[in-house]
Design a protein around this motif. Structure first.
Motif, PDB file in Angstrom:
ATOM      1  N   LEU A 242       0.780  -1.356  -0.162  1.00 37.85           N
ATOM      2  CA  LEU A 242       0.019   0.007  -0.189  1.00 37.85           C
ATOM      3  C   LEU A 242       0.907   1.214   0.043  1.00 37.85           C
ATOM      4  N   LYS A 243       0.600   2.271  -0.717  1.00 36.04           N
ATOM      5  CA  LYS A 243       1.185   3.384  -0.791  1.00 36.04           C
ATOM      6  C   LYS A 243       0.452   4.716  -0.416  1.00 36.04           C
ATOM      7  N   GLN A 244       0.923   5.587   0.460  1.00 35.97           N
ATOM      8  CA  GLN A 244       0.621   6.669   1.043  1.00 35.97           C
ATOM      9  C   GLN A 244       0.763   7.957   0.241  1.00 35.97           C
ATOM     10  N   PHE A 245      -0.170   8.799   0.221  1.00 33.70           N
ATOM     11  CA  PHE A 245       0.006  10.217  -0.654  1.00 33.70           C
ATOM     12  C   PHE A 245      -0.906  11.302   0.138  1.00 33.70           C
ATOM     13  N   THR A 246      -0.416  12.290  -0.069  1.00 31.99           N
ATOM     14  CA  THR A 246      -1.120  13.485   0.264  1.00 31.99           C
ATOM     15  C   THR A 246      -2.359  13.516  -0.513  1.00 31.99           C
ATOM     16  N   LEU A 247      -3.238  14.340  -0.309  1.00 38.68           N
ATOM     17  CA  LEU A 247      -4.560  14.664  -0.819  1.00 38.68           C
ATOM     18  C   LEU A 247      -4.262  15.311  -2.378  1.00 38.68           C
ATOM     19  N   ALA A 248      -3.061  15.654  -2.657  1.00 40.75           N
ATOM     20  CA  ALA A 248      -2.456  16.350  -3.604  1.00 40.75           C
ATOM     21  C   ALA A 248      -1.545  15.575  -4.463  1.00 40.75           C
ATOM     22  N   ALA A 253       4.953   7.489   1.993  1.00 37.54           N
ATOM     23  CA  ALA A 253       5.334   6.215   2.553  1.00 37.54           C
ATOM     24  C   ALA A 253       4.953   5.251   1.691  1.00 37.54           C
ATOM     25  N   THR A 254       5.425   3.928   2.100  1.00 37.64           N
ATOM     26  CA  THR A 254       5.166   2.652   1.500  1.00 37.64           C
ATOM     27  C   THR A 254       4.671   1.736   2.680  1.00 37.64           C
ATOM     28  N   ILE A 255       3.675   1.065   2.617  1.00 41.87           N
ATOM     29  CA  ILE A 255       3.440   0.103   3.686  1.00 41.87           C
ATOM     30  C   ILE A 255       3.531  -1.164   2.873  1.00 41.87           C
ATOM     31  N   ALA A 256       4.677  -2.033   3.174  1.00 46.45           N
ATOM     32  CA  ALA A 256       4.884  -3.320   2.503  1.00 46.45           C
ATOM     33  C   ALA A 256       4.119  -4.429   3.091  1.00 46.45           C
ATOM     34  N   THR A 257       3.431  -5.418   2.240  1.00 44.94           N
ATOM     35  CA  THR A 257       2.727  -6.405   2.440  1.00 44.94           C
ATOM     36  C   THR A 257       3.447  -7.479   1.629  1.00 44.94           C
ATOM     37  N   PRO A 258       4.629  -7.897   2.040  1.00 49.13           N
ATOM     38  CA  PRO A 258       5.397  -8.847   0.988  1.00 49.13           C
ATOM     39  C   PRO A 258       4.442 -10.354   1.256  1.00 49.13           C
ATOM     40  N   GLY A 259       4.345 -11.059  -0.109  1.00 55.50           N
ATOM     41  CA  GLY A 259       3.551 -12.042  -0.237  1.00 55.50           C
ATOM     42  C   GLY A 259       2.181 -11.851  -0.266  1.00 55.50           C
ATOM     43  N   ALA A 260       1.676 -10.560  -0.289  1.00 63.30           N
ATOM     44  CA  ALA A 260       0.333 -10.504  -0.195  1.00 63.30           C
ATOM     45  C   ALA A 260      -0.178  -9.423  -1.522  1.00 63.30           C
ATOM     46  N   TRP A 261      -1.020  -9.920  -2.532  1.00 64.68           N
ATOM     47  CA  TRP A 261      -1.438  -9.063  -3.513  1.00 64.68           C
ATOM     48  C   TRP A 261      -2.787  -8.411  -2.760  1.00 64.68           C
ATOM     49  N   SER A 270      -9.311   3.199  14.674  1.00 65.36           N
ATOM     50  CA  SER A 270      -7.932   3.285  14.686  1.00 65.36           C
ATOM     51  C   SER A 270      -7.353   2.180  13.924  1.00 65.36           C
ATOM     52  N   LEU A 271      -7.964   1.153  13.403  1.00 65.89           N
ATOM     53  CA  LEU A 271      -7.725   0.183  12.660  1.00 65.89           C
ATOM     54  C   LEU A 271      -7.878   0.143  11.156  1.00 65.89           C
ATOM     55  N   MET A 272      -7.102  -0.437  10.625  1.00 64.88           N
ATOM     56  CA  MET A 272      -7.131  -0.636   8.934  1.00 64.88           C
ATOM     57  C   MET A 272      -7.282  -1.959   8.520  1.00 64.88           C
ATOM     58  N   TYR A 273      -8.180  -2.618   7.756  1.00 67.66           N
ATOM     59  CA  TYR A 273      -8.455  -3.682   7.349  1.00 67.66           C
ATOM     60  C   TYR A 273      -8.096  -3.904   5.908  1.00 67.66           C
ATOM     61  N   SER A 274      -7.877  -4.864   5.273  1.00 62.35           N
ATOM     62  CA  SER A 274      -7.588  -5.089   3.681  1.00 62.35           C
ATOM     63  C   SER A 274      -7.810  -6.632   3.569  1.00 62.35           C
ATOM     64  N   ALA A 275      -8.583  -6.782   2.499  1.00 64.45           N
ATOM     65  CA  ALA A 275      -8.458  -8.141   1.688  1.00 64.45           C
ATOM     66  C   ALA A 275      -7.422  -8.286   0.963  1.00 64.45           C
ATOM     67  N   VAL A 276      -7.119  -9.652   1.119  1.00 63.24           N
ATOM     68  CA  VAL A 276      -5.901 -10.045   0.032  1.00 63.24           C
ATOM     69  C   VAL A 276      -6.435 -10.998  -0.776  1.00 63.24           C
ATOM     70  N   CYS A 277      -6.335 -11.048  -2.032  1.00 59.11           N
ATOM     71  CA  CYS A 277      -6.711 -11.949  -3.154  1.00 59.11           C
ATOM     72  C   CYS A 277      -6.042 -13.001  -3.244  1.00 59.11           C
ATOM     73  N   ASP A 298      -0.079   2.245  13.642  1.00 57.24           N
ATOM     74  CA  ASP A 298       1.360   2.481  12.956  1.00 57.24           C
ATOM     75  C   ASP A 298       1.491   1.780  11.564  1.00 57.24           C
ATOM     76  N   ASN A 299       0.459   1.293  11.095  1.00 53.07           N
ATOM     77  CA  ASN A 299       0.357   0.451   9.801  1.00 53.07           C
ATOM     78  C   ASN A 299       1.120  -0.829   9.737  1.00 53.07           C
ATOM     79  N   GLN A 300       1.267  -1.171  11.282  1.00 48.61           N
ATOM     80  CA  GLN A 300       1.969  -2.655  11.167  1.00 48.61           C
ATOM     81  C   GLN A 300       0.771  -3.612  11.213  1.00 48.61           C
ATOM     82  N   VAL A 301       1.230  -4.901  10.614  1.00 48.14           N
ATOM     83  CA  VAL A 301      -0.013  -6.014  10.575  1.00 48.14           C
ATOM     84  C   VAL A 301       0.283  -6.787  11.958  1.00 48.14           C
ATOM     85  N   ILE A 302      -1.095  -6.569  12.256  1.00 55.58           N
ATOM     86  CA  ILE A 302      -1.286  -7.187  13.694  1.00 55.58           C
ATOM     87  C   ILE A 302      -1.954  -8.413  13.639  1.00 55.58           C
TER      88      ILE A 302
END
Length: 359
Positions: A242-248, A253-261, A270-277, A298-302
């Motif tokens: 996942l990549k973080q951008f400003t609204l512009a 920053a990059t949030i690496a999820t190696p091995g996961a599409w 406070s949490l972020m969820y995401s499906a992996v195909c 902190d965008n760490q996979v818990i």
């Protein structure tokens, strides 16, 4: 929709009542939650979800007979509608001046009337089961009446005619700006104002700084957890991150999820969820290997639901892999106000969405 190279069979598809996750992130699976009469209301692929202000759960499916299925929390059918969106893929519901509105993304994939009955992964074949046309974004009332559409960016000079436009997801900023990911097309994020008028784009594949590149920009979410500094989080699925951008559109920053599409993030509290195909193993995407990631502030996979527990070594996330016993291809999800997760799957034999209840 990208071709998979290898497949590993699942150990079991009978996971009703199974407990998945670890520590305080454990969930019980209800595979019966969203089931309907297939003769009356069938689904092809369950792509994305959104919850309106009344707590109703809207699911997007690309079945040619219905594109929107509306449930209550108990899985009872409330409504079903839409044949106008054959490539229905993404959905957001936003309250504007006290009224709910739907932003629906059609990625341009359609069932092929000339299908040879065999091909399912030959995307360039004229006889494949699904074929590509240009997609669009539609703004609708909550009951499905069309307000306007956003079509191919060539009409506003943002794309050349030979650049494909097959959008996959949309995010709406507080000021009404609309951010569209062209994840099956040319991999740009395109920004429009609240009237649907084009403003700018960024991403693509050819930036001097590769951090700005997006490859299979499958999903997008507005991150307001730091209210003073809202961000956009975009899945660059083929880069397994996942990549973080400003609204512009400035890279952060990059949030690496190696091995996961990884797919579109969903932020609740406070949490972020995401499906992996797919899990990416030995250089290939593997059929039947989906799961769900949960990230902290902190965008760490818990937690990885339906996957092996996450592990960090020297601050670096180790490759994530499925445990093979739960999901096929997780595609979309939403989380209600009680922490229940509703998840749908792509290419899962027409299965209905599941409900994951915190233990």
């Amino acid at each position: 929709m990208l071709k998979q190279k290898i497949a590993i069979p699942k150990s079991s598809n009978n996971c009703h009542g199974k407990i998945i996750g670890t520590d305080k992130y454990q969930y019980s699976i209800d595979t019966h939650w969203g089931k309907l009469d297939e003769q009356q209301i069938a689904v092809e692929n369950c792509h994305a979800f959104a919850i309106d202000s009344l707590g109703r759960i809207f699911m997007v499916t690309d079945h040619p007979d219905n594109n929107i299925v509306v449930y209550d929390k108990e899985g009872n059918l409330i409504d079903v509608w839409g044949r106008e969106y054959p490539g229905a893929h993404g959905i957001k519901i936003v309250s504007e001046q006290g009224q709910d509105y739907i932003y629906l993304v059609d990625s341009g994939w359609i069932l092929n009337r000339n299908w040879d009955g065999v091909s399912t992964d030959e995307w360039d074949s004229p006889t494949n089961k699904v074929i590509a046309q240009s997609g669009f974004v539609a703004k609708l009332t909550i009951d499905g009446k069309l307000i306007y559409t956003i079509g191919h960016p060539q009409t506003v000079g943002a794309y050349q005619p030979d650049m494909p436009f097959r959008p996959t997801d949309v995010a709406i900023a507080a000021n009404g700006d609309i951010y569209v990911t062209d994840g099956y097309g040319s991999d740009y994020v395109l920004r429009y104002n609240s009237k649907g008028q084009y403003q700018e784009k960024w991403g693509g594949h050819d930036n001097q700084d590769p951090n700005h590149n997006l490859i299979n920009a499958h999903g997008i979410e507005l991150d307001n957890r730091d209210k003073a500094n809202p961000k956009l989080i975009v899945s660059s699925r083929a880069e397994q991150c996942l990549k973080q951008f400003t609204l512009a559109g400035e890279y952060l920053a990059t949030i690496a999820t190696p091995g996961a599409w990884i797919h579109a993030p969903v932020i609740v509290g406070s949490l972020m969820y995401s499906a992996v195909c797919w899990s990416h193993i030995d250089g290939s995407n593997v059929d039947g290997s989906g799961f769900i990631c949960i990230f902290d502030t902190d965008n760490q996979v818990i937690a990885t639901l339906g996957g092996e527990p996450p592990s960090y070594i020297d601050g670096k996330l180790q490759p994530l892999v499925t445990d093979w016993s739960v999901f096929t291809h997780c595609h979309g999800l939403c989380v209600d106000d009680e922490g229940n997760i509703y998840v749908g799957q792509w290419r899962a034999n027409g299965s209905y969405p599941m409900k994951l209840t915190p233990v």
